[in-house]
Design a protein around this motif. Structure first.
Motif, PDB file in Angstrom:
ATOM      1  N   TYR A 131       8.335 -64.707 -23.365  1.00  0.00           N
ATOM      2  CA  TYR A 131       9.360 -65.237 -22.485  1.00  0.00           C
ATOM      3  C   TYR A 131      10.145 -64.099 -21.850  1.00  0.00           C
ATOM      4  O   TYR A 131      10.310 -63.025 -22.441  1.00  0.00           O
ATOM      5  N   ALA A 132      10.651 -64.345 -20.672  1.00  0.00           N
ATOM      6  CA  ALA A 132      11.361 -63.296 -19.930  1.00  0.00           C
ATOM      7  C   ALA A 132      12.595 -62.802 -20.670  1.00  0.00           C
ATOM      8  O   ALA A 132      12.980 -61.632 -20.532  1.00  0.00           O
ATOM      9  N   ASN A 133      13.222 -63.657 -21.486  1.00  0.00           N
ATOM     10  CA  ASN A 133      14.438 -63.253 -22.198  1.00  0.00           C
ATOM     11  C   ASN A 133      14.160 -62.802 -23.625  1.00  0.00           C
ATOM     12  O   ASN A 133      15.076 -62.680 -24.433  1.00  0.00           O
ATOM     13  N   ASP A 134      12.898 -62.537 -23.955  1.00  0.00           N
ATOM     14  CA  ASP A 134      12.570 -61.937 -25.243  1.00  0.00           C
ATOM     15  C   ASP A 134      12.942 -60.459 -25.226  1.00  0.00           C
ATOM     16  O   ASP A 134      12.698 -59.758 -24.231  1.00  0.00           O
ATOM     17  N   THR A 135      13.512 -59.970 -26.320  1.00  0.00           N
ATOM     18  CA  THR A 135      13.768 -58.533 -26.405  1.00  0.00           C
ATOM     19  C   THR A 135      12.439 -57.800 -26.591  1.00  0.00           C
ATOM     20  O   THR A 135      11.454 -58.369 -27.093  1.00  0.00           O
ATOM     21  N   LEU A 136      12.430 -56.529 -26.224  1.00  0.00           N
ATOM     22  CA  LEU A 136      11.208 -55.748 -26.384  1.00  0.00           C
ATOM     23  C   LEU A 136      10.868 -55.555 -27.858  1.00  0.00           C
ATOM     24  O   LEU A 136       9.690 -55.367 -28.202  1.00  0.00           O
ATOM     25  N   ARG A 137      11.853 -55.598 -28.723  1.00  0.00           N
ATOM     26  CA  ARG A 137      11.573 -55.513 -30.159  1.00  0.00           C
ATOM     27  C   ARG A 137      10.779 -56.725 -30.613  1.00  0.00           C
ATOM     28  O   ARG A 137       9.803 -56.610 -31.369  1.00  0.00           O
ATOM     29  N   SER A 138      11.176 -57.907 -30.140  1.00  0.00           N
ATOM     30  CA  SER A 138      10.437 -59.115 -30.459  1.00  0.00           C
ATOM     31  C   SER A 138       9.023 -59.052 -29.891  1.00  0.00           C
ATOM     32  O   SER A 138       8.057 -59.463 -30.529  1.00  0.00           O
ATOM     33  N   VAL A 139       8.908 -58.503 -28.691  1.00  0.00           N
ATOM     34  CA  VAL A 139       7.582 -58.369 -28.073  1.00  0.00           C
ATOM     35  C   VAL A 139       6.704 -57.424 -28.889  1.00  0.00           C
ATOM     36  O   VAL A 139       5.513 -57.673 -29.092  1.00  0.00           O
ATOM     37  N   SER A 140       7.276 -56.334 -29.368  1.00  0.00           N
ATOM     38  CA  SER A 140       6.481 -55.382 -30.148  1.00  0.00           C
ATOM     39  C   SER A 140       5.980 -56.010 -31.444  1.00  0.00           C
ATOM     40  O   SER A 140       4.853 -55.762 -31.871  1.00  0.00           O
ATOM     41  N   TYR A 141       6.803 -56.856 -32.088  1.00  0.00           N
ATOM     42  CA  TYR A 141       6.350 -57.569 -33.276  1.00  0.00           C
ATOM     43  C   TYR A 141       5.199 -58.515 -32.920  1.00  0.00           C
ATOM     44  O   TYR A 141       4.218 -58.642 -33.654  1.00  0.00           O
ATOM     45  N   LEU A 142       5.332 -59.183 -31.785  1.00  0.00           N
ATOM     46  CA  LEU A 142       4.302 -60.109 -31.344  1.00  0.00           C
ATOM     47  C   LEU A 142       2.980 -59.379 -31.106  1.00  0.00           C
ATOM     48  O   LEU A 142       1.908 -59.832 -31.520  1.00  0.00           O
ATOM     49  N   PHE A 143       3.058 -58.216 -30.462  1.00  0.00           N
ATOM     50  CA  PHE A 143       1.862 -57.417 -30.209  1.00  0.00           C
ATOM     51  C   PHE A 143       1.225 -56.958 -31.515  1.00  0.00           C
ATOM     52  O   PHE A 143       0.002 -56.987 -31.681  1.00  0.00           O
ATOM     53  N   ALA A 144       2.053 -56.502 -32.446  1.00  0.00           N
ATOM     54  CA  ALA A 144       1.524 -55.999 -33.713  1.00  0.00           C
ATOM     55  C   ALA A 144       0.869 -57.109 -34.521  1.00  0.00           C
ATOM     56  O   ALA A 144      -0.202 -56.920 -35.109  1.00  0.00           O
ATOM     57  N   GLU A 145       1.475 -58.284 -34.529  1.00  0.00           N
ATOM     58  CA  GLU A 145       0.935 -59.380 -35.330  1.00  0.00           C
ATOM     59  C   GLU A 145      -0.411 -59.858 -34.800  1.00  0.00           C
ATOM     60  O   GLU A 145      -1.317 -60.186 -35.574  1.00  0.00           O
ATOM     61  N   HIS A 146      -0.569 -59.867 -33.478  1.00  0.00           N
ATOM     62  CA  HIS A 146      -1.796 -60.400 -32.882  1.00  0.00           C
ATOM     63  C   HIS A 146      -2.754 -59.315 -32.405  1.00  0.00           C
ATOM     64  O   HIS A 146      -3.792 -59.624 -31.809  1.00  0.00           O
ATOM     65  N   SER A 147      -2.411 -58.047 -32.673  1.00  0.00           N
ATOM     66  CA  SER A 147      -3.286 -56.914 -32.307  1.00  0.00           C
ATOM     67  C   SER A 147      -3.631 -56.934 -30.828  1.00  0.00           C
ATOM     68  O   SER A 147      -4.808 -56.841 -30.430  1.00  0.00           O
ATOM     69  N   ILE A 148      -2.623 -57.054 -29.983  1.00  0.00           N
ATOM     70  CA  ILE A 148      -2.822 -57.043 -28.538  1.00  0.00           C
ATOM     71  C   ILE A 148      -1.950 -55.958 -27.924  1.00  0.00           C
ATOM     72  O   ILE A 148      -1.045 -55.437 -28.575  1.00  0.00           O
ATOM     73  N   THR A 149      -2.238 -55.596 -26.690  1.00  0.00           N
ATOM     74  CA  THR A 149      -1.464 -54.561 -26.004  1.00  0.00           C
ATOM     75  C   THR A 149      -0.806 -55.061 -24.726  1.00  0.00           C
ATOM     76  O   THR A 149      -0.111 -54.311 -24.052  1.00  0.00           O
ATOM     77  N   SER A 150      -1.023 -56.313 -24.368  1.00  0.00           N
ATOM     78  CA  SER A 150      -0.374 -56.875 -23.181  1.00  0.00           C
ATOM     79  C   SER A 150      -0.352 -58.387 -23.299  1.00  0.00           C
ATOM     80  O   SER A 150      -1.139 -58.984 -24.031  1.00  0.00           O
TER      81      SER A 150
END
Length: 602
Positions: A526-545
């Protein structure tokens, strides 16, 4: 229409955290009995130390904590008792558990960092027994380090029996450690601050609330078991703190910092020397005990935990001979024997050494009240040795209830802390961790990823595809590193497709569309997600974008990639290193708010 695409993968914003909600409350409920049991363990350890001390030095069983040296002892007893105690500790470490070696806090930190906050029941039993043997036979150590490890083991063992995460186990481990500390010294505030500064590696409700709960129960339990009076009551009647006195507190803090640096240096030079010995480490505590015995021949009052000596220093009743003996002998035997790997804590010896330094300075500095400079020196050496200035402030205040001296202690502890950080890379605690191949930082700061949202770093005008577009046509205009949203006519997300998938499909025979190769259940941001939350999301799902969508109407705004999040790090780096002047001397009356603000975030 829902803003979330059908089938899209999404985790709650509190990803990886139990800051609020049922989990935090559940862990707090478990922490309460941990605090009570830790208080009982602290009482048991103090009674065991007293029993062994009374048997060894006074020849009678008892549970009153009498320090060695109150009465004359035979020279052979002063020399052989610490050596025999060190031998027993070495045997317990070799044939029981090597984890009992050391002064407790580094071992608790290591369990948190590398062991998933798991401590074995064997350590919970052997650590206090070995510490009681070491201190009771004259070891110049404190009971707080062992009770930290023992209380931590109690919390860890309970956590291992429950279905908890590693972070929740860490919270219960620290809750037990802090509860034991609070019960030992009747110092709830200092126990909580020490937990935050040394053990938790965070300041968050999910851990702070349970630790406070455990400390509260332990302190109440201590009131029933040992009383509620301060350990070293000090009267501040007639206190007179002038500006000159406060300025001299900075000087006392600097000298305390230098003593802390020297003691830390000696501890690890001694450890290096023991490591070069051509004998098994099991014998090292006995050799350290022989060093203690030699020191005891010079100043018997330097042996043992020394609460009575600390009380004399803090009330201004110590003689000059005792002050000098403690300052020299206690510093040497504590530093050298601690390097042998024996079992015992560092706080009580640091209290005594710092108090002796301050008492000596009190002969030169202006008078404020009896024991004032000993109290200031104690705060300074704690702040310098532990690299914990707030602990250095609060611990002496709770030990003495000399609250009127708060500012003086703050100045001294901070001065020592500043000097220690300028000269030494690590403290007496973190150096031991570093020597075990671990990296530990105790500098807390806000994660720069927490200060920016996904909408701040995405590139405008994203390339998107319709589901019915031929793959060959779509592949012709793609970049091999990019992820592309697949949208409806009104820009609602229905999936994502990659350059690799499009290229591979374009090389296959037969007509194919983007819908045939797209991922219909992508991870979304979501546009109002913090980048910290995004980094957790990337790490959990092993994605880079991942695609970024507007939370209100579900429109696709762009794609956020791993490299985009480096912009927040760049901003943090710019804030730290870039220097500029906004207010010119010749234009001081101008409006500084009109100056342009630079930011690397596009």
């Amino acid at each position: 229409m829902s803003a979330r695409p059908t089938g899209a993968v999404r985790r709650p914003p509190s990803l990886g955290d139990f800051t609020v909600g049922p989990r935090m409350l559940l862990v707090t409920l478990w922490a309460l009995p941990v605090g009570g049991v830790a208080a009982l363990a602290a009482l048991g350890l103090l009674r065991l130390v007293a029993l062994i001390t009374d048997l060894v030095f006074y020849g009678r069983p008892g549970t009153e904590l009498l320090a060695p040296g109150l009465h004359p002892h035979p020279w052979w007893l002063l020399l052989t008792a610490p050596t025999a105690g060190g031998l027993v500790v070495g045997l317990m470490a070799r044939y029981g558990s090597e984890k009992i070696r050391g002064h407790g806090m580094p071992e608790a930190i290591e369990a948190i960092l590398t062991g998933g906050s798991r401590v074995t029941p064997r350590v919970a039993v052997l650590k206090p027994v070995s510490a009681a043997v070491s201190i009771g036979t004259g070891g110049p150590f404190g009971a707080e380090g062992p009770i930290i490890m023992t209380g931590g083991a109690i919390g860890s063992i309970l956590a291992q029996a429950l279905h908890l995460t590693a972070d929740e186990r860490k919270t219960l481990l620290v809750a037990g450690a802090a509860g034991g500390m609070a019960a030992t010294f009747n110092s709830p505030l200092a126990a909580v601050v020490l937990a935050v500064e040394l053990l938790l590696f965070e300041w968050r409700p999910r851990s702070f609330v349970p630790v406070v709960g455990a400390v509260s129960v332990a302190t109440v339990a201590r009131g029933f078991l040992l009383g509620t009076a301060p350990l070293f009551p000090v009267s501040t009647a007639g206190i007179h703190l002038t500006t000159g006195v406060q300025a001299m507190c900075a000087v006392s803090g600097a000298t305390g910092g230098l003593l802390a640096i020297a003691a830390t240096w000696m501890v690890y030079r001694a450890e290096d020397a023991f490591n070069r010995l051509p004998v098994h480490w099991m014998w090292w505590p006995a050799i350290g005990g022989a060093i203690i015995g030699l020191g005891g021949l010079i100043e018997p009052r330097a042996l043992g935990v020394g609460y009575d000596v600390i009380g004399q220093l803090l009330t201004g009743r110590a003689t000059t001979g005792l002050i000098l003996g403690i300052l020299v002998v206690k510093t040497l035997i504590w530093s050298l024997s601690l390097g042998s790997g024996t079992s015992g804590g560092v706080l009580a010896p640091v209290f005594m050494i710092g108090g002796a330094l301050g008492a000596l300075e009190g002969h030169l500095f202006p008078h404020a009240f009896p024991g004032f400079w000993a109290l200031v020196g104690l705060a300074a050496v704690v702040g310098g040795v532990m690299r914990s200035p707030l602990t250095g402030l609060i611990f002496p205040l709770e030990l003495t209830h000399a609250w009127a001296a708060g500012l003086s202690l703050l100045i001294a502890a901070t001065s020592a802390y500043a000097l220690s950080t300028l000269i030494l890379d690590r403290s007496v605690l973190t150096e031991k961790i570093a020597r075990r191949g671990l990296h530990l930082t105790r500098e807390y700061s806000i994660d720069p990823l927490e200060g920016f949202f996904a909408r701040d770093v995405i590139r405008t005008g994203p390339v998107t595809f319709r589901a019915d577009r031929p793959v060959a046509e779509a592949a012709a205009g793609t970049d091999r590193r990019r992820l592309y949203p697949v949208v409806t006519e009104d820009d609602r997300l229905i999936g994502v497709v990659t350059h690799t998938a499009l290229r591979a499909a374009a090389e296959e025979p037969g007509p194919r569309t983007v819908a045939d190769v797209m991922v219909a259940d992508p991870v979304i941001v979501y546009a109002n997600d913090t980048l910290r939350s995004v980094s957790y999301l990337f790490a959990e799902h092993s994605i880079t974008s991942a695609p970024v969508i507007e939370p209100d109407d579900g429109r696709v705004l762009g794609v956020v990639a791993l490299r985009d999040m480096l912009q927040a790090r760049l901003h943090d780096l710019t804030e730290e290193r870039h220097r500029e002047r906004h207010l010119r001397v010749l234009r001081w009356w101008g409006d500084a708010s009109r100056a342009p603000v630079r930011s690397p975030i596009p």
